[in-house]
Design a protein around this motif. Structure first.
Motif, short mmCIF file in Angstrom:
data_model
loop_
_atom_site.label_atom_id
_atom_site.label_comp_id
_atom_site.label_asym_id
_atom_site.label_seq_id
_atom_site.Cartn_x
_atom_site.Cartn_y
_atom_site.Cartn_z
N GLN A 156 -45.95 42.13 -1.22
CA GLN A 156 -46.01 42.92 -2.59
C GLN A 156 -47.18 42.19 -3.69
O GLN A 156 -46.42 42.96 -4.66
CB GLN A 156 -44.17 43.01 -2.93
N VAL A 157 -46.91 40.82 -3.69
CA VAL A 157 -47.16 40.44 -5.22
C VAL A 157 -48.74 40.44 -5.12
O VAL A 157 -48.68 39.30 -4.16
CB VAL A 157 -46.43 39.59 -5.72
N SER A 158 -49.81 40.08 -5.87
CA SER A 158 -51.51 40.31 -5.53
C SER A 158 -51.05 39.12 -6.77
O SER A 158 -50.58 39.68 -8.01
CB SER A 158 -52.27 40.50 -5.74
N SER A 159 -52.88 38.41 -7.04
CA SER A 159 -52.95 37.59 -8.15
C SER A 159 -53.06 38.43 -9.52
O SER A 159 -52.47 38.23 -10.27
CB SER A 159 -54.35 36.76 -7.75
N HIS A 160 -53.86 40.04 -9.29
CA HIS A 160 -54.01 40.67 -10.03
C HIS A 160 -52.62 41.36 -11.01
O HIS A 160 -52.82 41.11 -12.38
CB HIS A 160 -55.16 41.67 -9.94
N ALA A 161 -51.90 41.65 -9.58
CA ALA A 161 -50.61 42.29 -10.18
C ALA A 161 -49.88 41.03 -11.36
O ALA A 161 -49.48 41.55 -11.98
CB ALA A 161 -49.82 43.07 -9.26
N ILE A 162 -49.57 39.91 -11.00
CA ILE A 162 -48.92 39.22 -11.47
C ILE A 162 -49.87 38.79 -12.95
O ILE A 162 -49.13 37.92 -13.55
CB ILE A 162 -48.04 37.76 -11.06
N ALA A 163 -50.63 38.35 -13.13
CA ALA A 163 -51.63 37.85 -14.38
C ALA A 163 -51.45 38.85 -15.64
O ALA A 163 -50.91 38.14 -16.52
CB ALA A 163 -53.40 37.71 -13.90
N GLY A 164 -51.81 39.93 -15.55
CA GLY A 164 -51.57 40.71 -17.10
C GLY A 164 -50.31 40.19 -17.15
O GLY A 164 -49.63 39.78 -18.59
N PRO A 165 -49.02 40.58 -17.05
CA PRO A 165 -47.80 40.30 -17.32
C PRO A 165 -47.05 39.56 -17.51
O PRO A 165 -46.28 38.80 -18.12
CB PRO A 165 -47.14 40.97 -16.49
N PHE A 166 -47.92 37.93 -16.89
CA PHE A 166 -47.51 37.14 -16.92
C PHE A 166 -48.07 36.30 -17.86
O PHE A 166 -47.45 35.73 -19.00
CB PHE A 166 -47.90 35.59 -15.45
N GLY A 167 -50.03 36.63 -18.26
CA GLY A 167 -50.43 36.49 -19.27
C GLY A 167 -49.63 37.11 -20.89
O GLY A 167 -49.62 35.85 -21.83
N THR A 168 -48.81 38.02 -21.27
CA THR A 168 -48.54 38.51 -22.06
C THR A 168 -47.38 38.08 -22.11
O THR A 168 -46.66 37.61 -23.45
CB THR A 168 -48.05 40.11 -21.97
N TRP A 169 -46.61 37.86 -21.41
CA TRP A 169 -45.24 37.16 -21.42
C TRP A 169 -45.44 35.38 -21.86
O TRP A 169 -44.40 35.21 -22.48
CB TRP A 169 -44.41 36.51 -19.98
N LEU A 170 -46.70 35.04 -21.82
CA LEU A 170 -46.63 33.50 -21.65
C LEU A 170 -47.04 33.61 -23.36
O LEU A 170 -46.47 32.29 -24.42
CB LEU A 170 -47.71 33.01 -20.98
N GLU A 171 -47.90 34.78 -23.60
CA GLU A 171 -47.90 34.37 -25.24
C GLU A 171 -46.95 34.98 -26.10
O GLU A 171 -47.13 34.15 -27.57
CB GLU A 171 -49.21 35.63 -25.92
N LYS A 172 -46.27 35.36 -25.47
CA LYS A 172 -45.00 35.92 -26.36
C LYS A 172 -44.32 35.71 -26.49
O LYS A 172 -43.53 34.66 -27.76
CB LYS A 172 -44.57 37.55 -26.09
N THR A 173 -44.15 34.16 -25.36
CA THR A 173 -43.33 33.00 -25.82
C THR A 173 -43.81 32.40 -26.65
O THR A 173 -42.87 31.71 -27.59
CB THR A 173 -43.00 32.38 -24.24
N ILE A 174 -44.94 32.00 -26.40
CA ILE A 174 -45.31 31.07 -27.23
C ILE A 174 -45.13 31.21 -29.03
O ILE A 174 -45.14 30.66 -29.68
CB ILE A 174 -46.66 30.66 -26.47
N THR A 175 -46.22 32.71 -29.39
CA THR A 175 -46.02 32.84 -30.55
C THR A 175 -44.42 33.38 -31.18
O THR A 175 -44.67 32.60 -32.27
CB THR A 175 -46.64 34.71 -30.34
#
Length: 426
Positions: A156-175
């Protein structure tokens, strides 16, 4: 006394007939009145006997010529009676339409919420849910859980599927600085790791290897290293301790100072990674894909996941083993909050009611034949004697009153006929 009233009425009618006929025959009772009374007792006896036969014929075989084959009616016709009862229950009493009609006027959810507002009922409901959850957890096998999660993750999970959401979450968490407690925790753990003997051995060996490689480059470097060792200027043990001390001090400073250059550099690296994830950088996606495959296929990670699931399972079992654990207290508080909040929400209660009624109606329609099967199986489990005894136990008293009525009505009819006969003859 109530269950014997039929027998008593028959005894009274027969005794009265015998006494009156004997008194008239012996001349002790003369006149029209006694003749009418004797006729009443006679008719009452006939009525009582007739009803005794009718009632007895329902449950027992009466060995009389000609009419005996029409007795023991319930046993002889139990198959017909069974099917008649099944049809009555399924088409009249418990038909899908009747059940839905009855449910339509019931406020099911409101009743449940009202009941759960009482602490005793809430505790009972929580205990049932706790026991069910505990049984489910007991049945879980760590290997099966891990295999299922890995299979679901792989499919169910591909690298393309998790990369975008994970990147957004990581940026928000750091910011927003939400990662700072985790970074501080990691720095603290790393400081503790520096005190491990194995860490010192690793740094000591690496430093020795670097000096040996440097010494092999040319004559001057080799001479400098040897002079340093000879004079004590280069001491690997001292250098190892100094490096460990410097790293420890830097980690301690970074742990307590969110603005430390080391933490700022780490933030810059993580923000750059988040940007690459959101933009779908090919090299970063390839890294994510490798990590995903590593998680799915690596045997060491598989063992680690099993151990993790085992620990989680033990923790959950501990929390479910008693009604007053931290988890159960938390769950109890949430239940009380939800009950208090939504018990007066008419719209929500009506929606839940409609869902319950629709679901029950669908289940009843789908499995309605099972109602008839349960009734049929329950009746067929009884042998003839048990069936007769159960019916007699339920309706026996009413049948006794039928026998009483036969004697009384027969007696009254006999008296009326005797009176009419006297009036006509006069």
């Amino acid at each position: 006394m109530k269950s014997r009233i039929g027998h008593i009425s028959l005894i009274i009618a027969v005794s009265g007939l015998i006494l009156m006929e004997a008194a008239i025959h012996l001349g002790l009772a003369e006149g029209a009145f006694f003749r009418v009374l004797a006729t009443g007792f006679e008719a009452g006896t006939i009525g009582a006997l007739a009803d005794w036969f009718a009632v007895s014929a329902l449950f027992h075989r009466i060995p009389l010529p000609l009419v005996g084959r029409h007795t023991n009616i319930i046993v002889k016709n139990r198959q017909k009676l069974t099917e008649a009862i099944v049809e009555l229950v399924t088409t009249k009493w418990l038909s899908p339409e009747i059940i839905y009609e009855k449910l339509s006027g019931v406020e099911i959810t409101k009743g449940i919420f009202t009941a759960l507002q009482k602490p005793k009922n809430l505790e009972l409901a929580l205990d049932v849910m706790r026991q069910v959850a505990l049984q489910v957890v007991h049945q879980l096998e760590e290997v099966q859980v891990v295999n299922y999660l890995k299979a679901a993750f792989r499919e169910q999970v591909s690298s393309h599927a998790i990369a975008g959401p994970f990147g957004t979450w990581l940026e928000k968490t750091i910011t927003e600085g939400e990662h700072q407690p985790l970074v501080a925790k990691l720095l603290k753990e790393s400081t503790q790791a520096l005190d491990e003997p194995s860490t010192r051995i690793i740094i000591h060996d690496k430093l020795r290897a670097v000096l040996e490689a440097y010494e092999q480059q040319d004559f001057v470097k080799r001479a400098a290293i040897r002079i340093g060792r000879w004079t004590g200027g280069i001491d690997i043990d001292v250098l190892t301790d100094r490096i460990l001390q410097m790293v420890r001090e830097m980690a301690d400073e970074a742990e307590t100072d969110p603005a430390h250059p080391l933490r700022k550099k780490l933030d810059e690296v993580l923000l750059a990674l988040s940007t690459k994830l959101r933009e779908g950088d090919e090299a970063t996606l390839l890294l994510i894909e490798r990590v995903r495959l590593k998680i799915s296929d690596d045997e060491e990670l598989h063992s680690m996941f099993i151990a993790l699931v085992q620990r989680v399972r033990r923790k959950v079992e501990m929390q479910l083993s008693e009604p007053n654990t931290v988890f159960m207290d938390f769950f109890r508080g949430k239940m009380q909050y939800l009950i208090a909040r939504y018990s007066q929400d008419v719209t929500l209660l009506n929606q839940i009611d409609e869902w319950i009624k629709t679901t029950v109606s669908q289940l009843v329609r789908k499995y309605h034949h099972e109602v008839g099967n349960m009734v049929r199986e329950s009746l067929l489990k009884l042998n003839d004697q048990e069936l007769v005894e159960q019916i007699q136990d339920k309706v026996g008293d009413d049948l006794q009153y039928i026998r009483l009525n036969g004697a009384v009505v027969g007696g009254l009819v006999g008296i009326m006929i005797a009176v009419l006969r006297l009036l006509v003859l006069q």
